[in-house]
Write an enzyme that holds these catalytic residues in place. Sequence first.
Site, PDB file in Angstrom:
ATOM      1  N   HIS A  31       0.827  -1.202   0.000  1.00 54.23           N
ATOM      2  CA  HIS A  31       0.000   0.000   0.000  1.00 54.23           C
ATOM      3  C   HIS A  31       0.861   1.251   0.000  1.00 54.23           C
ATOM      4  CE1 HIS A  31       0.654  -1.358   4.178  1.00 54.23           C
ATOM      5  NE2 HIS A  31       0.887  -0.078   4.411  1.00 54.23           N
ATOM      6  N   CYS A  76       2.459  -1.154  16.034  1.00 58.58           N
ATOM      7  CA  CYS A  76       3.681  -1.681  15.429  1.00 58.58           C
ATOM      8  C   CYS A  76       4.574  -0.500  15.073  1.00 58.58           C
ATOM      9  CB  CYS A  76       3.373  -2.527  14.194  1.00 58.58           C
ATOM     10  SG  CYS A  76       2.550  -1.637  12.846  1.00 58.58           S
TER      11      CYS A  76
END
Length: 634
Positions: A67, A175
Amino acid sequence: MDILNILKSDIMIMDLKAKTKEDALHEMVNSFFENGLIDDRDLFTQDIFKREAEATTGIGDGIAMPHARNKAVKEAAVLFAKSEQGIDYNALDGKPVHLFFMIAAPANANDIHLQALASLSALLLDANLITELKKAVTPQEVQQLFKAASDKKKADERQQTENQDLPLIVAVTACPTGIAHTYMAEAALLEAGKKMNVEMRVETNGSEGVKHRLSSAEISNAVGVIIAADKKVEVERFAGKKVMQTAVIDGIKKPEELIQSVLDGNLATFEVEGGANNNSSAEDKQGGIWHHVYQDLMSGISNMLPFVVGGGILMAISFLLEQSLGKTSTAFIFLNSLGTNAFSFLIPILAGFIAFSIGDRPAMMPGFVGGYMATQASASIVKSSGSAGFIGGIIAGFIAGYLILFLKKAFIKLPKSLDGLKPMIIFPVLGLFFVGTLMFFVIDPIFSVVNLFLVHFLTTMGTANAILLGAILGGMQAVDLGGPVNKAAYTTAIGVLSATGDGSMMASVMVGGMIPPLAIAIATTIWKNKFTEDERKAGISNYVLGISFITEGAIPFAIADPLRVIGSCIIGSVIGGGLAQFWKVSVPAPHGGLWVVLLMHNPLYFVLSLIIGAVVAGIIYGIWKPKKIALFKE
């Protein structure tokens, strides 16, 4: 978000021809370009590869979600692609990837790509959907499968809202990059909660900030907390709750196990004041103490850099104005004082945020003060005209951080009725007293002498030593193209510039950082037959990135061909950094590349050092590179 609104059937690739990860990415990007959804294939490809360099988007179970949010994108879209044979994608589980979902979002589309990731992640937890997608042969089948899965999910959510008296568990996912894994863990925990008749509330700490922030009422009513994070998150609010801390991958792979652990109640109650690093992330535990030390140091440096760049460039401009307007001119006095004021914060900011990274908010004040003391001339046991400088500031930050952790542990048994005294009186007073004592009687006296010795060495070292040091710092810039080694060299040069006002080491670092993208540009210009049309276009953009001291322009090429790109660039950067010292170039600004060349001492030799290093690196790369290896396929 309803994923069906952006899952485009006309751009789907039902049989990928690619055999490698790189080729698969190119094939999908080409579909976007050929169908008019992006207007700059080159630019979009660079961001897709840059995202893959941060961490693989192969999330496991045969699925990948590459992405990018990019100004080349004209309309938000998701491209579905399928590979029958599977592609080695360096996925998290090491298995081949069969199903691809490439997400493209316009630059001004806020967090639409994150919403798409979250929506896809939630739907793809359905193993039956994955199985059916692998069997699908037409785009219409894919659309129908997603519609059925979306309808089922909405029905399940309606049923869940009707359930009463379910146990509540709150969770936080995060993350390092704050993209796919954050939202995959969120979706997995929510799905597992449905299956286990548990009400889940999940807060995501992603790249766009905190989403679905947990309220105090939710935390209070929860039977436990799951922190699935690979970076630091806010944890003080969970004091007194049963807390499970683990890696974000566990939130994706074993959410039922995490939820069951909380339901079983076999977890320790979280206490903010408890042992060292109660709020450390799973990443800290996996990486060990040295990894944690590095993270703390980078926290200080990253917060310091805006002061360095802003203050340094304004100060350098003031010197240029001084030559034409004089020392008494308003323009010189204003810009010089503004830059000097910004520079005066460097070491306190560095120390304060190192301390904050270790001990949280209570450690920030003693860290700042310790950092400020490191900038002052020693007035204690050893009388010295120097200060402890950057070294003393770094030590002050670590002392303040770990001291607060010690105090938290020491006062853990203080009666609950006196808890308010700790952040208001005990930690500030004792923290400041002990940090100040150590700085005044130990750190400042010792490291002011050490700092003076280093300054003396740097200002009096012979030409041979200067060339060697310049070559090393220049070469370090090309080792990881903006990574830890690159930043270590850059920070060293900043320390020298701040302590001595001498920008000679900064010259070597700047030359070394500008050479990699320029070398790429030169190679793609001269050896055109070894590069695709898109690569040659990317090479042209590297001319601009190179002269602007943006080393990261070489990253897409280094991803595709690391040995040749990085190897040749290190050689060129070593040569350029050494030549800058040989010709006694000095750069008073910590950034800007050729845009600040007029501020430099011996600017023509700076340019000559840069050209020689870039040409050498470009020639080596151009000769070394075979025709068959290409980053941007046509």
